[in-house]
Enzyme design. Structure first.
Site, PDB file in Angstrom:
ATOM      1  N   SER A 145       4.040 -45.482 126.175  1.00 16.31           N
ATOM      2  CA  SER A 145       2.737 -45.956 125.694  1.00 16.31           C
ATOM      3  C   SER A 145       2.738 -47.433 125.308  1.00 16.31           C
ATOM      4  O   SER A 145       1.680 -48.050 125.211  1.00 16.31           O
ATOM      5  CB  SER A 145       2.266 -45.116 124.500  1.00 16.31           C
ATOM      6  OG  SER A 145       3.084 -45.347 123.373  1.00 16.31           O
ATOM      7  N   LYS A 193       2.206 -47.829 117.780  1.00 15.36           N
ATOM      8  CA  LYS A 193       0.995 -48.368 118.397  1.00 15.36           C
ATOM      9  C   LYS A 193       0.605 -49.694 117.738  1.00 15.36           C
ATOM     10  O   LYS A 193       1.143 -50.068 116.698  1.00 15.36           O
ATOM     11  CB  LYS A 193      -0.175 -47.378 118.246  1.00 15.36           C
ATOM     12  CG  LYS A 193       0.007 -46.037 118.959  1.00 15.36           C
ATOM     13  CD  LYS A 193      -0.085 -46.163 120.450  1.00 15.36           C
ATOM     14  CE  LYS A 193      -0.076 -44.794 121.126  1.00 15.36           C
ATOM     15  NZ  LYS A 193       1.220 -44.083 120.963  1.00 15.36           N
TER      16      LYS A 193
END
EC number: 3.4.21.88
Length: 202
Positions: free
Chosen positions: A126, A163
């Site tokens: 990711s 993230k």
């Protein structure tokens, strides 16, 4: 070594023997494997040996350990553990709780000396467009707040995710760095730290 327990004597001797034979020290995990104990147990033995004056650690050298008693003629400098590498991170439990720690890893001195530093193994792709790949070791400084644009570790429903953080008026947006994936918008994320370094083993 009358003030050491039998197990502590064995640990101290094992470190000394390993350095003498191989030229480098065993890892925390290797010490644990050698004596059938956990990595945390091995680390605790090292701290107990230090308290009894047989070794001296140096925080600015990734927890370098200098053997003090009975080893003066060898002048050994042993680099042991650096920072804890965490496994699964559970909500509600202290981030550095014993049950979260898989092992201790050595990292560059400028990272190991920052307070509240720990490591997490990156899973998935990711963040690949930020140069963070599956299997990398993310070096994290414990924090419960973040600024927009910082890469953070957030806990969402018992899962830790790495993230890019953004604060919106009524929620948090956690953006991946992979064009194939969508941002996560949530009101329930808990920030547990921010990325301060990356460690990759080739």
């Amino acid at each position: 070594m009358k003030d050491l327990t039998e197990k502590q004597e064995f640990v101290l001797q094992y470190i000394s023997d390993t350095v003498r034979e191989k030229g480098f020290p065993p890892t925390i995990r290797e010490i644990g494997d050698q004596f059938g104990i956990t990595a945390k147990g091995a680390y605790d033995h090292l701290k107990a040996i230090e308290k009894k004056g047989y070794i001296r650690t140096s925080k600015n050298q990734s927890r370098a350990i200098e053997l003090l008693k009975g080893n003066a003629d060898e002048a050994l400098l042993v680099r042991a553990s650096g920072i804890p590498l965490l496994g699964q991170v559970a909500a509600g439990a202290p981030i550095l709780a014993e049950e979260n720690i898989e092992e201790y890893i050595a990292v560059p001195d400028d990272l190991a000396t920052k307070p509240g530093t720990f490591a997490l193994r990156v899973k998935g792709d990711s963040m690949v467009e930020a140069g963070i790949s599956d299997g990398d070791i993310a070096i994290i400084q414990k924090k419960d707040t973040a600024r927009n644009g910082e890469i953070v570790v957030a806990l969402i429903e018992n899962e830790a995710t790495l993230k890019v953080f953004f604060k919106e008026p009524d929620m948090i947006r956690l953006e991946p760095r992979n064009a194939k994936l969508k941002p996560i918008r949530t009101k329930k994320a808990t920030i547990i730290g921010k990325l301060i370094g990356l460690y990759r083993i080739y």
